[in-house]
Scaffold this motif. Structure first.
Motif, PDB file in Angstrom:
ATOM      1  N   ILE A 499      -2.458  -6.135   7.281  1.00  0.00           N
ATOM      2  CA  ILE A 499      -2.829  -6.849   6.054  1.00  0.00           C
ATOM      3  C   ILE A 499      -4.334  -6.686   5.837  1.00  0.00           C
ATOM      4  N   ARG A 500      -4.690  -6.201   4.628  1.00  0.00           N
ATOM      5  CA  ARG A 500      -6.070  -5.768   4.429  1.00  0.00           C
ATOM      6  C   ARG A 500      -6.909  -6.744   3.603  1.00  0.00           C
ATOM      7  N   SER A 501      -6.302  -7.733   3.031  1.00  0.00           N
ATOM      8  CA  SER A 501      -7.078  -8.636   2.170  1.00  0.00           C
ATOM      9  C   SER A 501      -6.443 -10.015   2.118  1.00  0.00           C
ATOM     10  N   ARG A 502      -7.218 -10.944   1.623  1.00  0.00           N
ATOM     11  CA  ARG A 502      -6.746 -12.312   1.495  1.00  0.00           C
ATOM     12  C   ARG A 502      -5.557 -12.400   0.524  1.00  0.00           C
ATOM     13  N   GLU A 503      -5.579 -11.583  -0.528  1.00  0.00           N
ATOM     14  CA  GLU A 503      -4.471 -11.602  -1.496  1.00  0.00           C
ATOM     15  C   GLU A 503      -3.171 -11.179  -0.810  1.00  0.00           C
ATOM     16  N   GLU A 504      -3.291 -10.069  -0.078  1.00  0.00           N
ATOM     17  CA  GLU A 504      -2.116  -9.545   0.618  1.00  0.00           C
ATOM     18  C   GLU A 504      -1.603 -10.591   1.620  1.00  0.00           C
ATOM     19  N   LEU A 505      -2.533 -11.261   2.281  1.00  0.00           N
ATOM     20  CA  LEU A 505      -2.161 -12.275   3.262  1.00  0.00           C
ATOM     21  C   LEU A 505      -1.360 -13.404   2.610  1.00  0.00           C
ATOM     22  N   LEU A 506      -1.879 -13.874   1.485  1.00  0.00           N
ATOM     23  CA  LEU A 506      -1.204 -14.994   0.814  1.00  0.00           C
ATOM     24  C   LEU A 506       0.203 -14.583   0.367  1.00  0.00           C
TER      25      LEU A 506
END
Lengths: 644, 644
Positions: A499-506
């Motif tokens: 997971i490369r970003s906070r958006e992807e994480l959420l």
């Protein structure tokens, strides 16, 4: 000797002990105990044991009364032939426990129940129902055997006798309610008539006691050799069924035997034949590739052994030649057999010598067998394989204390067992460690915290919660569900990697939250390869540490190495060296090398779980451990505790 | 029989054939040929063979003159004991070729050189120097043996005789300059005195001829069983050294035996003991998991066999119970041994029966051995294992034609060999195919073109050249150097994967151009897993096809399966099913399934390389073949042609 339940009917099993004691010249007093008779096979019979005898042999159904009688008469040891105890399940187990407790209270030591008795050949004391004693004049020797199968005493004695191999003490331990394999090995360690100790095992009931016995035997210079059933799961199913014991995992027992300094043979006849090869010897020095020199009068016969030596990783060497063997039918026809045997025994370039004899062994022993008898033998093991049926030559060699083998496979197995034999290991101790875990059902996060507290490097991670799933780790990260019950999270889609970003994480967290409320975020780790590092308590062998190739290789190819825990870093490195799949981390085909020293430190750290106070961990696994060029890190963990 | 070089000195080897023929009651005429004597051991001696005999046995150094003499006298067959031919290297080989050519011109068939002769037991014809014939009255039977080791005839005969197993014809083939194993098997196939044929092999010199012999034996209802040396590389080194033959790879010969319908045993004694178990039987039906029922009077004894059955993947079943065996010392004590044996033989739920007998086999055969003798036996194999030394019981069983085994390991090995035995395979033929390759040193591009022409799906690719490296394939692509000599391109940094743009391509191409002038661009392929598909000619077994787990698994874990080429798609699917690493493509732990049918088609296509006109390919390998959810594709190829 008191024979409780001795029959006056010669054809009955219960008449055998008296018949055999008399037939084989027992010099002591024999007292048949049989309330129904005045006389049994020529001796006066008694209602109860009339005086303090050395040993009572109990063959009646009412074992309990017989033990009371032993107590009254001051009998120190009773062997119980009667079965129907732990051998028939839980009800019998209860009966056995009561009997054992009562015997202990009375001061009577028990052999059995379900024991076929014991045979002391030099003492001419055949206190057994085993029909093998129908034979005339079984030869005495200096090898003793302890067996969990009563029949096997007969197997070993009759097969040994046929080739002139004698025995000292032979003990059938039955259900081991009191006197067990370990204690008897300890007794044999100080028995002046015993030089080598053989074990026929279906399982190990008291691993610590046997380890102690084996160490005592080692200290007394007496090799201990085991043949153990239960190598396949089918065999495992059989062994405990027969004697009411727990089955240990075979690989765990293999590690156990090695640590105890017990040599393990694979074939039944090797157990019978290996005695003279080990008698008086110490385990060979470790850490070098074993080399055997071979002389033969038959190319095919030698090849049938050497082929299997090769499968066991044993090399062959010949002095002054790069031929694998000295074949007297080929290049060196004029050399005398005896001269070559002596040359090989004296050759410093080998660790052991194999002499193969062809047809002449049967009718012309003067050609090769007699020169072997006349050889000057030193510290180096010498083994003889003879291709024909040659019982006289086998007996000549047995008489001279030279190991001789009937089959090429048993001969090669004996070399394999000898070279794999090690001195008993002194496990690196250590103080008891405090146990940090507060929960009874550890999650992955708990497991990783436990491993970290032992010294295993673990991945940076944070347990995260809705709605913001805040973690504070640098991207990329991995996100996983955190249920203690889900052992294989990736199999159920419970893992999101890279997971490369906070958006992807959420986005992924929303999806995984449907599977579980608890989620964990971990730093993404990459390396050169993967390993599995595990720990578990075997019900028989005790705490074990395991290292294997990572991913699914450990499972598909069983590419794992087990040792008794704890292990030192050096021992862990030896374990790692034996894992095939780690070739990729050892520079296979020009690949970069992984930090296997760091992995060894992690294995040693994991193995110290056995030092935790109260030994609370039943099973633990770091899988995978990512191995890097520098260091290693556990990125997934699992721990299962014992019931409170 | 003419004995050329017969000695008058009884102690000499060369006196043995005459002594043995006389001792064992040969009824025909014996003619010693010895120019130095008038008389040899009571018979008139001759300078030359005086009349047309059936068989000449040659023991003199001057074999060449002796063969001329055979030609003059019209002798149809000569056995040559004399060594110093192919067995001593290339000069000897030349001598052997001359001898064989001359014998052929003279119309004399040769057994040997370096043959110990042959023994016809029912015919009382002991034409051999093997000292085993010193024994009195070797028993005759219906099992024949052909051996590449002369000594082994004695091993088999003497060990068999000790347990009452007799033999029919025993032949030592020596160097097989003319009469070889295959032709003798063919002769035995039509020999009315032979029911079972055993082979002791160090290698296979004429694979096609032996295959023909084995098929003839199968057609005649005669099982053929082989024990072959050379399973380890050490063993391989020995076998050819002894007899001047090429060594084939053991795994290749394993595939070969299977295809020929030859059962293969692992242990030497299994070869001796298995005869009665197979005599008169056909190979078992394939495609089902074998089940054996077991009755025993000793738990430990039965477990020692059953444990190994489990290792071989053989299940045990008991009628009306889920216990693995019927142990008469446990649950069913009251049942008679004979009744249980019969119940198991009649039980439709098993494929074979094992009867284990404990101590009673030695002194009380009436208890268990006699009931076995009296059982009604049908098509199902019955094997007996007896734990004590029990030669009389072994002989009783042998007399009744019931297979009995001395060791638990040989017993389990016999079951394994029986259940692994298959009818000879009719290789799927096919027309000879045209060979498309124009070069003698194929590059990867040539190899892939060849595979494609056979029907193997291969990656789209284009050979590219400086300065623009134009290719016309969609990105991403892979770029590789294209040297025929470099087998492992990625090991030398000769591969760039996942190139996403023309700029990146030019950059990498510039770098790789320094290593090689020829470069190839390939479409990047991804899938669910990787396989290796290979083809090669074994010097002994002939053309082989191989399939294995991809990447480095095939190599590290030897996870490959070999068959003689060509194979059908159905056979390729069976091969694939035996590769452990393909678990990941079979839905292991919920993983998506790969198209193993497509892989099987590729394997079958690759195997047809053996049908190319003139069989020009020595070795070929597609590695990896990417297996997808739909289809598969070879992304790297290698082909090596035979020398022009």
């Amino acid at each position: 000797m008191a024979l409780v339940g001795a029959s006056g009917d010669e054809s009955k099993n219960t008449a055998r002990p008296q018949r055999y004691l008399q037939k084989h010249g027992y010099a002591g007093k024999i007292i048949p105990v049989n309330a129904a008779r005045q006389e049994v096979l020529g001796l006066p019979a008694f209602r109860n044991i009339p005086e303090p005898v050395d040993h009572a042999f109990i063959m009646v159904d009412d074992v309990e009364s017989a033990i009371e009688d032993c107590g009254r008469a001051g009998v120190p040891v009773a062997s119980v032939f009667t079965d129907g105890f732990a051998d028939v399940g839980s009800q019998g187990m209860e009966r056995q426990q009561k009997l054992t407790a009562r015997a202990k209270a009375l001061g009577v030591r028990l052999l059995g129940p379900n024991s076929m008795g014991m045979i002391n050949l030099p003492g001419r004391c055949a206190l057994t129902v085993n029909a093998v004693l129908e034979m005339d004049a079984p030869p005495a020797g200096t090898t003793s055997i302890v067996s969990q199968s009563g029949t096997m005493l007969g197997t070993v004695l009759s097969r040994g006798a046929a080739r002139g191999l004698g025995f000292a003490k032979m003990v059938s331990v039955g259900n081991e309610s009191d006197l067990g394999v370990g204690e008897i090995v300890e007794l044999l360690a100080s028995d002046p008539e015993t030089k080598t100790i053989l074990l026929f095992l279906e399982t190990v009931r008291d691993a610590e006691r046997l380890a102690r016995g084996a160490r005592a035997a080692h200290a007394a210079g007496k090799p201990v050799v085991a043949y153990k059933l239960g190598r396949s799961s089918l065999g495992e199913r059989l062994a405990p069924a027969h004697t009411g014991a727990l089955a240990g995992e075979d690989a765990a027992l293999d590690a156990y035997f090695r640590d105890c300094g017990i040599a393990r043979v694979d074939l039944l006849e090797t157990l019978i034949e290996i005695g003279p090869m080990l008698a008086g010897r110490k385990p060979p020095p470790a850490g070098r590739s074993p080399r055997v020199s071979v002389v033969t009068t038959t190319g095919g016969g030698a090849a049938s052994v050497v082929d299997r030596l090769g499968l066991a990783g044993i090399e062959t060497v010949a002095p002054g030649s790069d031929a694998p063997i000295v074949d007297l039918t080929m290049g060196r026809k004029s050399a005398g057999y005896g001269a070559v045997v002596q040359e090989l025994l004296d050759f410093p370039g080998n660790d052991a010598v194999l002499a193969v004899v062809g047809s002449s062994a049967q009718f012309h022993p003067q050609l090769a067998v007699e020169p072997i008898l006349k050889s000057r033998r030193g510290a180096k093991p010498l083994a003889v394989f003879m291709t024909p049926h040659a019982e006289k030559s086998l007996a000549l060699l047995a008489q001279a204390g030279i190991a001789a083998f009937r089959t090429p496979e048993a001969c090669a197995d004996a070399f394999r067992a000898y070279f794999g034999w090690r001195a008993p290991r002194l496990a690196p101790g250590g103080e008891a460690l405090p146990f940090v875990l507060k929960t009874r059902e550890p999650t992955e996060a708990d497991a990783l915290a436990l491993f970290a507290s032992m010294g295993v490097p673990v991945v940076e991670s944070a347990v995260v919660r809705a709605p913001d799933f805040a973690h504070g780790l640098p991207y990329p990260v991995a996100l996983k569900i955190l249920d203690a019950e889900v052992a294989h999270k990736s199999d159920v889609g419970g893992v999101a990697l890279g997971i490369r970003s906070r958006e992807e994480l959420l986005d992924r967290a929303k999806f995984l939250s449907e599977k579980s409320e608890s989620l964990i975020v971990q730093r993404m780790e990459t390396g050169l390869g993967e390993a599995i590092v595990g720990y578990r308590e075997d019900p028989v062998a005790g705490p074990l540490v395991l290292v294997g190739a990572g991913g699914i290789l450990a499972e598909l190819y069983n590419d794992v190495v087990l040792r008794l825990a704890p292990v030192s870093e050096a021992e862990a490195l030896e374990m790692i060296a034996a894992v095939k799949g780690f070739a990729v981390l050892r520079g296979y085909r020009g690949r970069p090398r992984g930090d296997l020293k760091a992995l060894a430190q992690a294995v040693a750290a994991m193995s110290r779980l056995c030092l935790l106070k109260g030994r609370p961990v039943r099973e633990a696994e770091a899988n995978p451990v990512i191995v890097k060029a520098q260091g290693c890190v556990a990125v997934d963990g699992l721990a299962v505790l014992k019931e409170a």
